[in-house]
Design a protein around this motif. Structure first.
Motif, PDB file in Angstrom:
ATOM      1  N   UNK A  19      36.840  55.208  41.547  1.00 25.11           N
ATOM      2  CA  UNK A  19      37.021  55.397  39.998  1.00 25.11           C
ATOM      3  C   UNK A  19      35.649  55.240  39.431  1.00 25.11           C
ATOM      4  N   UNK A  20      35.322  55.920  38.327  1.00 24.71           N
ATOM      5  CA  UNK A  20      33.939  56.567  37.597  1.00 24.71           C
ATOM      6  C   UNK A  20      34.234  55.085  36.925  1.00 24.71           C
ATOM      7  N   UNK A  21      32.646  54.245  37.267  1.00 25.73           N
ATOM      8  CA  UNK A  21      32.380  53.049  36.681  1.00 25.73           C
ATOM      9  C   UNK A  21      30.605  53.419  35.894  1.00 25.73           C
ATOM     10  N   UNK A  27      17.573  48.032  31.305  1.00 22.95           N
ATOM     11  CA  UNK A  27      17.872  49.072  30.178  1.00 22.95           C
ATOM     12  C   UNK A  27      18.335  50.396  30.182  1.00 22.95           C
ATOM     13  N   UNK A  28      18.556  50.865  31.858  1.00 28.08           N
ATOM     14  CA  UNK A  28      19.509  52.338  31.904  1.00 28.08           C
ATOM     15  C   UNK A  28      20.619  52.309  32.431  1.00 28.08           C
ATOM     16  N   UNK A  29      21.190  53.476  31.570  1.00 30.00           N
ATOM     17  CA  UNK A  29      22.759  53.485  31.836  1.00 30.00           C
ATOM     18  C   UNK A  29      23.545  54.109  33.048  1.00 30.00           C
ATOM     19  N   UNK A  30      23.584  54.259  33.955  1.00 30.46           N
ATOM     20  CA  UNK A  30      23.310  55.328  35.131  1.00 30.46           C
ATOM     21  C   UNK A  30      25.681  54.897  35.446  1.00 30.46           C
ATOM     22  N   UNK A  31      26.109  56.965  35.323  1.00 25.01           N
ATOM     23  CA  UNK A  31      27.321  56.728  35.667  1.00 25.01           C
ATOM     24  C   UNK A  31      27.779  56.831  37.437  1.00 25.01           C
ATOM     25  N   UNK A  58      28.163  46.056  35.973  1.00 22.58           N
ATOM     26  CA  UNK A  58      29.026  47.046  35.945  1.00 22.58           C
ATOM     27  C   UNK A  58      29.792  46.835  35.119  1.00 22.58           C
ATOM     28  N   UNK A  59      30.373  47.999  35.152  1.00 19.26           N
ATOM     29  CA  UNK A  59      31.979  48.413  34.054  1.00 19.26           C
ATOM     30  C   UNK A  59      32.637  48.956  34.081  1.00 19.26           C
ATOM     31  N   UNK A  60      34.050  48.827  34.819  1.00 19.36           N
ATOM     32  CA  UNK A  60      35.125  49.672  35.171  1.00 19.36           C
ATOM     33  C   UNK A  60      36.280  50.286  33.485  1.00 19.36           C
ATOM     34  N   UNK A  61      35.776  50.887  32.600  1.00 17.44           N
ATOM     35  CA  UNK A  61      36.953  50.588  31.703  1.00 17.44           C
ATOM     36  C   UNK A  61      38.365  51.817  32.187  1.00 17.44           C
ATOM     37  N   UNK A  62      39.426  50.958  31.272  1.00 15.21           N
ATOM     38  CA  UNK A  62      40.848  51.139  31.113  1.00 15.21           C
ATOM     39  C   UNK A  62      41.248  51.647  30.446  1.00 15.21           C
ATOM     40  N   UNK A  63      41.467  53.121  30.444  1.00 14.67           N
ATOM     41  CA  UNK A  63      42.829  53.438  29.074  1.00 14.67           C
ATOM     42  C   UNK A  63      44.279  53.295  28.950  1.00 14.67           C
ATOM     43  N   UNK A  64      43.926  52.495  29.261  1.00 12.87           N
ATOM     44  CA  UNK A  64      45.337  51.439  28.980  1.00 12.87           C
ATOM     45  C   UNK A  64      45.213  50.523  28.363  1.00 12.87           C
ATOM     46  N   UNK A  65      45.657  50.579  27.655  1.00 16.87           N
ATOM     47  CA  UNK A  65      45.389  48.746  25.968  1.00 16.87           C
ATOM     48  C   UNK A  65      46.014  47.776  26.847  1.00 16.87           C
ATOM     49  N   UNK A  66      47.412  47.729  28.253  1.00 14.89           N
ATOM     50  CA  UNK A  66      47.206  46.320  28.621  1.00 14.89           C
ATOM     51  C   UNK A  66      46.576  45.890  29.606  1.00 14.89           C
TER      52      UNK A  66
END
Length: 97
Positions: A19-21, A27-31, A58-66
């Protein structure tokens, strides 16, 4: 690899996620792409190179509201260079936010 390292790896179940993180470093944001995840760490592939010991958020976003996304403070514990300048690396989770 020592026997202790091997047994510690066996103590945690790894889940393949592909999955994308988002990585935040100095200070840099890296996909990047999270390849697998366990309760103690994760394997990631990124177009940027890091060094063992580098701290990464590290951030993993979720598209699911729950389902809330993941935000963790991590540290690079191993690296493996990939063709084209990319790098796979292991991250130890230091704290979850």
């Amino acid at each position: 690899m020592s026997q202790r390292d091997y047994s510690e790896k066996r103590d945690f179940i790894r889940m393949r996620v592909d999955t994308e993180v988002t990585l935040l470093h100095e200070g840099q944001v890296i996909a990047a792409t999270c390849i697998d995840l366990s309760s103690s760490g994760m394997q990631v592939e990124a177009p940027q190179r890091f060094q063992v010991g580098d701290p990464l958020e590290v951030r993993i976003d979720s598209d699911l509201a729950a389902l809330k996304g993941l935000h963790a403070s991590t540290e690079v514990v191993w690296i493996a260079d990939q063709p084209g300048g990319a790098q796979k690396f292991g991250l130890r989770i230091l704290a979850m936010h």
